[in-house]
Design a protein around this motif. Structure first.
Motif, PDB file in Angstrom:
ATOM      1  N   PHE A  51      17.392 -12.944   3.464  1.00  0.00           N
ATOM      2  CA  PHE A  51      16.476 -13.084   2.182  1.00  0.00           C
ATOM      3  C   PHE A  51      16.973 -11.968   1.192  1.00  0.00           C
ATOM      4  O   PHE A  51      16.948 -12.290  -0.122  1.00  0.00           O
ATOM      5  CB  PHE A  51      14.944 -12.332   2.328  1.00  0.00           C
ATOM      6  N   TYR A  55      18.133 -12.766  -2.475  1.00  0.00           N
ATOM      7  CA  TYR A  55      17.745 -12.121  -3.549  1.00  0.00           C
ATOM      8  C   TYR A  55      18.639 -11.721  -4.599  1.00  0.00           C
ATOM      9  O   TYR A  55      18.739 -11.512  -5.667  1.00  0.00           O
ATOM     10  CB  TYR A  55      16.739 -10.972  -3.148  1.00  0.00           C
ATOM     11  N   ARG A  56      19.637 -10.852  -3.822  1.00  0.00           N
ATOM     12  CA  ARG A  56      20.727 -10.039  -4.594  1.00  0.00           C
ATOM     13  C   ARG A  56      21.320 -11.265  -5.521  1.00  0.00           C
ATOM     14  O   ARG A  56      22.015 -11.020  -6.595  1.00  0.00           O
ATOM     15  CB  ARG A  56      21.573  -9.354  -3.764  1.00  0.00           C
ATOM     16  N   TYR A  58      20.702 -14.114  -6.306  1.00  0.00           N
ATOM     17  CA  TYR A  58      19.749 -14.896  -7.215  1.00  0.00           C
ATOM     18  C   TYR A  58      19.588 -14.166  -8.701  1.00  0.00           C
ATOM     19  O   TYR A  58      19.652 -14.336  -9.696  1.00  0.00           O
ATOM     20  CB  TYR A  58      18.459 -15.141  -6.669  1.00  0.00           C
ATOM     21  N   ILE A  96      16.936 -18.839  -2.211  1.00  0.00           N
ATOM     22  CA  ILE A  96      15.929 -17.570  -2.188  1.00  0.00           C
ATOM     23  C   ILE A  96      14.529 -18.212  -1.846  1.00  0.00           C
ATOM     24  O   ILE A  96      13.734 -17.537  -1.009  1.00  0.00           O
ATOM     25  CB  ILE A  96      15.805 -17.026  -3.452  1.00  0.00           C
ATOM     26  N   SER A 100      12.967 -16.790   1.667  1.00  0.00           N
ATOM     27  CA  SER A 100      11.617 -16.158   1.380  1.00  0.00           C
ATOM     28  C   SER A 100      10.677 -16.745   2.325  1.00  0.00           C
ATOM     29  O   SER A 100       9.876 -16.018   3.146  1.00  0.00           O
ATOM     30  CB  SER A 100      10.947 -16.310  -0.049  1.00  0.00           C
ATOM     31  N   LEU A 119       8.772  -9.349  -4.491  1.00  0.00           N
ATOM     32  CA  LEU A 119      10.187  -9.356  -4.617  1.00  0.00           C
ATOM     33  C   LEU A 119      10.628 -10.655  -5.105  1.00  0.00           C
ATOM     34  O   LEU A 119      11.406 -10.930  -6.105  1.00  0.00           O
ATOM     35  CB  LEU A 119      10.988  -8.996  -3.478  1.00  0.00           C
ATOM     36  N   SER A 120      10.089 -11.667  -4.626  1.00  0.00           N
ATOM     37  CA  SER A 120      10.159 -13.167  -4.956  1.00  0.00           C
ATOM     38  C   SER A 120       9.782 -13.507  -6.675  1.00  0.00           C
ATOM     39  O   SER A 120      10.382 -13.932  -7.461  1.00  0.00           O
ATOM     40  CB  SER A 120       9.790 -14.210  -4.258  1.00  0.00           C
ATOM     41  N   ALA A 123      11.941 -11.547  -8.884  1.00  0.00           N
ATOM     42  CA  ALA A 123      13.379 -12.219  -9.124  1.00  0.00           C
ATOM     43  C   ALA A 123      13.036 -13.360 -10.179  1.00  0.00           C
ATOM     44  O   ALA A 123      13.740 -13.548 -11.195  1.00  0.00           O
ATOM     45  CB  ALA A 123      13.830 -12.655  -7.864  1.00  0.00           C
TER      46      ALA A 123
END
Length: 143
Positions: A51, A55-56, A58, A96, A100, A119-120, A123
């Protein structure tokens, strides 16, 4: 008296076998639980790592000046934008989203699940801001 002694010896032997069997089962169960917990820790760690990597990537894609992101208003939430990606950005979004879901499925605590959702959303907000206003806004959001 000889019969009573034989019965006592047999009963003690049977009691020893029962106690030994019970202790063996108890130890095996404890070892199984420990191994099971270790496997789930490894599964959770891998899901969280996946994840965070997604995330990074994305975010890195969203703030890149050459990324083609468009944003449209959310149909049910006024003031919120939804980002849409071209064929280059779609794999980042899909990765992502999948990471997630996987991380939320294996998380043990609601706090972890809430952090993943936050966090999602962050982003998604970065990408939506980038799509609505350009790369300058998204770069400011990341800092």
């Amino acid at each position: 008296m000889d019969l009573a002694g034989n019965l006592a010896t047999a009963a003690l032997a049977l009691l020893g076998v029962l106690l030994g069997g019970w202790l063996s089962i108890r130890n095996q169960d404890r070892l199984w639980r420990r191994d099971h917990a270790r496997q789930w820790r490894d599964i959770r760690l891998n899901a969280y790592k996946e994840f965070l990597a997604a995330y990074r990537q994305y975010i890195a894609f969203a703030v890149e000046p050459t990324a083609k992101i468009s944003a449209v208003p959310h149909p049910r939430s006024p003031g919120v934008f939804m980002p849409f990606f071209d064929e280059v950005g779609r794999p980042y979004k899909e990765r992502i989203d999948l990471a997630s879901i996987a991380a939320r499925l294996v998380s043990e605590s609601p706090e972890t699940t809430n952090a993943i959702v936050r966090l999602s959303r962050c982003a998604r907000d970065v990408a939506a801001s980038r799509g609505a206003s350009g790369s300058e806004v998204a770069s400011a959001l990341v800092v």
